[in-house]
Write a protein that holds these residues in place. Structure first.
Motif, PDB file in Angstrom:
ATOM      1  N   VAL A 111     -30.817 -11.678  13.841  1.00 45.61           N
ATOM      2  CA  VAL A 111     -31.205 -10.354  14.318  1.00 45.61           C
ATOM      3  C   VAL A 111     -29.983  -9.445  14.306  1.00 45.61           C
ATOM      4  CG1 VAL A 111     -33.134 -11.159  15.728  1.00 45.61           C
ATOM      5  CG2 VAL A 111     -30.868 -10.942  16.744  1.00 45.61           C
ATOM      6  N   LYS A 112     -30.246  -8.169  14.227  1.00 38.16           N
ATOM      7  CA  LYS A 112     -29.188  -7.178  14.156  1.00 38.16           C
ATOM      8  C   LYS A 112     -28.368  -7.216  15.439  1.00 38.16           C
ATOM      9  CE  LYS A 112     -29.133  -2.406  13.126  1.00 38.16           C
ATOM     10  NZ  LYS A 112     -29.962  -1.219  13.257  1.00 38.16           N
ATOM     11  N   ALA A 113     -27.066  -7.252  15.283  1.00 38.41           N
ATOM     12  CA  ALA A 113     -26.194  -7.229  16.470  1.00 38.41           C
ATOM     13  C   ALA A 113     -26.216  -5.829  17.083  1.00 38.41           C
ATOM     14  CB  ALA A 113     -24.781  -7.599  16.070  1.00 38.41           C
ATOM     15  N   LEU A 114     -26.102  -5.803  18.383  1.00 36.77           N
ATOM     16  CA  LEU A 114     -26.034  -4.511  19.067  1.00 36.77           C
ATOM     17  C   LEU A 114     -24.584  -4.156  19.284  1.00 36.77           C
ATOM     18  CD1 LEU A 114     -28.812  -4.871  21.766  1.00 36.77           C
ATOM     19  CD2 LEU A 114     -28.806  -3.323  19.829  1.00 36.77           C
ATOM     20  N   ARG A 121     -39.972  -1.035  20.231  1.00 39.28           N
ATOM     21  CA  ARG A 121     -39.109  -1.285  19.080  1.00 39.28           C
ATOM     22  C   ARG A 121     -38.226  -2.508  19.331  1.00 39.28           C
ATOM     23  NH1 ARG A 121     -36.896   0.844  14.756  1.00 39.28           N
ATOM     24  NH2 ARG A 121     -34.681   0.897  15.209  1.00 39.28           N
ATOM     25  N   TYR A 122     -37.734  -2.588  20.556  1.00 40.81           N
ATOM     26  CA  TYR A 122     -36.881  -3.713  20.933  1.00 40.81           C
ATOM     27  C   TYR A 122     -37.653  -5.025  20.797  1.00 40.81           C
ATOM     28  CZ  TYR A 122     -34.041  -6.790  23.886  1.00 40.81           C
ATOM     29  OH  TYR A 122     -33.290  -7.840  24.360  1.00 40.81           O
ATOM     30  N   ILE A 123     -38.879  -5.020  21.286  1.00 40.96           N
ATOM     31  CA  ILE A 123     -39.709  -6.232  21.232  1.00 40.96           C
ATOM     32  C   ILE A 123     -39.954  -6.632  19.785  1.00 40.96           C
ATOM     33  CG2 ILE A 123     -42.060  -7.091  21.672  1.00 40.96           C
ATOM     34  CD1 ILE A 123     -41.922  -5.616  24.373  1.00 40.96           C
ATOM     35  N   MET A 159     -28.874 -15.148  16.509  1.00 37.57           N
ATOM     36  CA  MET A 159     -30.053 -15.756  15.909  1.00 37.57           C
ATOM     37  C   MET A 159     -31.205 -15.742  16.905  1.00 37.57           C
ATOM     38  SD  MET A 159     -29.010 -16.762  12.897  1.00 37.57           S
ATOM     39  CE  MET A 159     -30.280 -17.915  12.347  1.00 37.57           C
ATOM     40  N   MET A 160     -32.399 -15.592  16.395  1.00 38.59           N
ATOM     41  CA  MET A 160     -33.586 -15.687  17.230  1.00 38.59           C
ATOM     42  C   MET A 160     -34.333 -16.944  16.803  1.00 38.59           C
ATOM     43  SD  MET A 160     -36.337 -12.791  18.236  1.00 38.59           S
ATOM     44  CE  MET A 160     -37.179 -12.526  16.683  1.00 38.59           C
TER      45      MET A 160
END
Ligand SMILES: [Zn+2]
Length: 143
Positions: free
Chosen positions: A139-142, A101-103, A127-128
């Motif tokens: 990308v969603k912040a953790l 999921r992380y990938i 950003m990716m």
């Protein structure tokens, strides 16, 4: 005579096949292979081996993935040398699923699906950036 030719063709095809092989592989869009988690449960804790090396192949920080993983599993983690210690029992399959999921969320480019990406922090937005096709995406912040 016919035997000679059969043999000749066979050898020829074989050597041609061999010399063509690397090019075929390089031309082909080789599927990205998801690395395998190496973990084991010991008592009430779960150990993940060589996670840092695995994350290095993905150009991601171990700490970033651990944030994601501990959120997913609802637990906490400590790094002890080459090993990561998770509180509680977590199957290798659970951790592997979280890695996948992380990938999907933080490694693979949404445009070209290649893993050659980098994460960049822009103010509060992560950003990716894809080094293969140049696309950028938030990308969603953790937490
Ligand atoms: Zn891309």
């Amino acid at each position: 005579m016919s035997k000679y030719w059969e043999k000749y063709d066979y050898d020829d095809a074989l050597s041609r096949g061999r010399s063509n092989l690397p090019q075929i592989v390089a031309d082909d869009d080789t599927r990205f292979e998801i690395p395998k988690i190496d973990s084991e449960v010991e008592g009430n804790r779960t150990f993940i081996n060589s996670l840092k090396a695995l994350m290095n192949t993905l150009h991601r920080k171990e700490s970033h993935f651990l944030k994601f993983l501990t959120n997913e599993l609802g637990t906490s983690a400590n790094v002890e040398g080459q090993r990561v210690i998770l509180q509680g029992k977590h199957s290798r399959n659970q951790i592997q699923k979280a890695l996948e999921r992380y990938i999907e969320l933080y490694v693979l480019c949404a445009t070209c699906n290649k893993p050659d990406t980098r994460l960049e922090q822009n103010d509060r937005i992560m950003m990716m950036r894809c080094e293969a096709c140049g696309a950028t995406q938030a990308v969603k912040a953790l937490k």
